[in-house]
Design a protein around this motif. Structure first.
Motif, PDB file in Angstrom:
ATOM      1  N   LYS A 157      35.024  19.827  20.723  1.00  0.00           N
ATOM      2  CA  LYS A 157      35.413  18.694  21.551  1.00  0.00           C
ATOM      3  C   LYS A 157      35.048  17.403  20.822  1.00  0.00           C
ATOM      4  O   LYS A 157      34.021  17.339  20.136  1.00  0.00           O
ATOM      5  CB  LYS A 157      34.675  18.746  22.891  1.00  0.00           C
ATOM      6  N   PRO A 158      35.870  16.373  20.969  1.00  0.00           N
ATOM      7  CA  PRO A 158      35.609  15.123  20.242  1.00  0.00           C
ATOM      8  C   PRO A 158      34.223  14.531  20.484  1.00  0.00           C
ATOM      9  O   PRO A 158      33.587  14.032  19.555  1.00  0.00           O
ATOM     10  CB  PRO A 158      36.704  14.181  20.747  1.00  0.00           C
ATOM     11  N   LYS A 215      44.994  18.705  17.910  1.00  0.00           N
ATOM     12  CA  LYS A 215      45.260  18.944  19.328  1.00  0.00           C
ATOM     13  C   LYS A 215      45.604  20.410  19.504  1.00  0.00           C
ATOM     14  O   LYS A 215      46.190  21.024  18.623  1.00  0.00           O
ATOM     15  CB  LYS A 215      46.427  18.084  19.818  1.00  0.00           C
ATOM     16  N   THR A 247      31.503  15.916  18.180  1.00  0.00           N
ATOM     17  CA  THR A 247      31.674  15.789  16.727  1.00  0.00           C
ATOM     18  C   THR A 247      30.448  15.175  16.056  1.00  0.00           C
ATOM     19  O   THR A 247      29.941  15.705  15.065  1.00  0.00           O
ATOM     20  CB  THR A 247      32.918  14.944  16.402  1.00  0.00           C
ATOM     21  N   PRO A 296      42.760  17.112  22.998  1.00  0.00           N
ATOM     22  CA  PRO A 296      42.257  16.600  21.726  1.00  0.00           C
ATOM     23  C   PRO A 296      41.026  17.393  21.293  1.00  0.00           C
ATOM     24  O   PRO A 296      40.155  17.716  22.105  1.00  0.00           O
ATOM     25  CB  PRO A 296      41.901  15.151  22.031  1.00  0.00           C
ATOM     26  N   LYS A 297      40.971  17.727  20.028  1.00  0.00           N
ATOM     27  CA  LYS A 297      39.837  18.431  19.420  1.00  0.00           C
ATOM     28  C   LYS A 297      39.595  17.820  18.052  1.00  0.00           C
ATOM     29  O   LYS A 297      40.404  17.050  17.531  1.00  0.00           O
ATOM     30  CB  LYS A 297      40.133  19.929  19.249  1.00  0.00           C
ATOM     31  N   VAL A 298      38.488  18.171  17.453  1.00  0.00           N
ATOM     32  CA  VAL A 298      38.181  17.762  16.086  1.00  0.00           C
ATOM     33  C   VAL A 298      37.891  19.019  15.281  1.00  0.00           C
ATOM     34  O   VAL A 298      37.144  19.893  15.720  1.00  0.00           O
ATOM     35  CB  VAL A 298      36.978  16.795  16.045  1.00  0.00           C
ATOM     36  N   GLU A 299      38.521  19.120  14.124  1.00  0.00           N
ATOM     37  CA  GLU A 299      38.322  20.266  13.240  1.00  0.00           C
ATOM     38  C   GLU A 299      37.400  19.838  12.094  1.00  0.00           C
ATOM     39  O   GLU A 299      37.723  18.915  11.349  1.00  0.00           O
ATOM     40  CB  GLU A 299      39.664  20.736  12.691  1.00  0.00           C
ATOM     41  N   THR A 314      39.019  16.451  10.668  1.00  0.00           N
ATOM     42  CA  THR A 314      40.405  16.164  11.021  1.00  0.00           C
ATOM     43  C   THR A 314      40.556  16.150  12.536  1.00  0.00           C
ATOM     44  O   THR A 314      40.018  17.034  13.211  1.00  0.00           O
ATOM     45  CB  THR A 314      41.347  17.253  10.451  1.00  0.00           C
ATOM     46  N   GLU A 315      41.266  15.165  13.070  1.00  0.00           N
ATOM     47  CA  GLU A 315      41.582  15.156  14.497  1.00  0.00           C
ATOM     48  C   GLU A 315      42.772  16.082  14.714  1.00  0.00           C
ATOM     49  O   GLU A 315      43.777  15.980  14.007  1.00  0.00           O
ATOM     50  CB  GLU A 315      41.921  13.746  14.964  1.00  0.00           C
TER      51      GLU A 315
END
Length: 100
Positions: free
Chosen positions: A9-10, A34, A13, A57-60, A31-32
């Motif tokens: 989850k953002p 979805k 991060t 939205p997620k962050v990788e 990387t942002e």
């Protein structure tokens, strides 16, 4: 060498990145993205079509780690990213056969 990919989850991060400050990493990228996982059924509860098709939205966070340090890095990621709520994310570990 292994590649660890954490999709979080953002708002988690920065916590994960802070836990990686002294981690034994070869490299790291952020990387942002979805998407959705098991919480897709939660999204389907919305009657409005706009939300039913939504990607969250997620962050990788991708890390490259020596084989002997993978477990150490994994534990740091899990500790920093787990909130205990649905949609915390996923962590993948993949072998790296070569890189230049």
């Amino acid at each position: 060498m292994k590649q660890i990919v954490a999709v979080v989850k953002p708002y988690l991060t920065q916590s994960v990145l802070d836990s990686m400050r002294r981690a034994p990493l070869e490299a790291l990228s952020v990387t942002e993205v979805k998407g959705f996982g098991r919480q897709k059924s939660y999204l389907d509860q919305y009657q409005d079509r706009e939300y039913a098709e939504a990607f969250l939205p997620k962050v990788e966070i991708t890390m490259w780690v020596e084989d002997s340090r993978v477990e150490e890095v994994l534990q740091k990621v899990i500790k920093a990213a787990r909130s205990g709520r649905m949609g915390d994310g996923k962590v993948f570990v993949m072998p790296v056969t070569s890189f230049i």
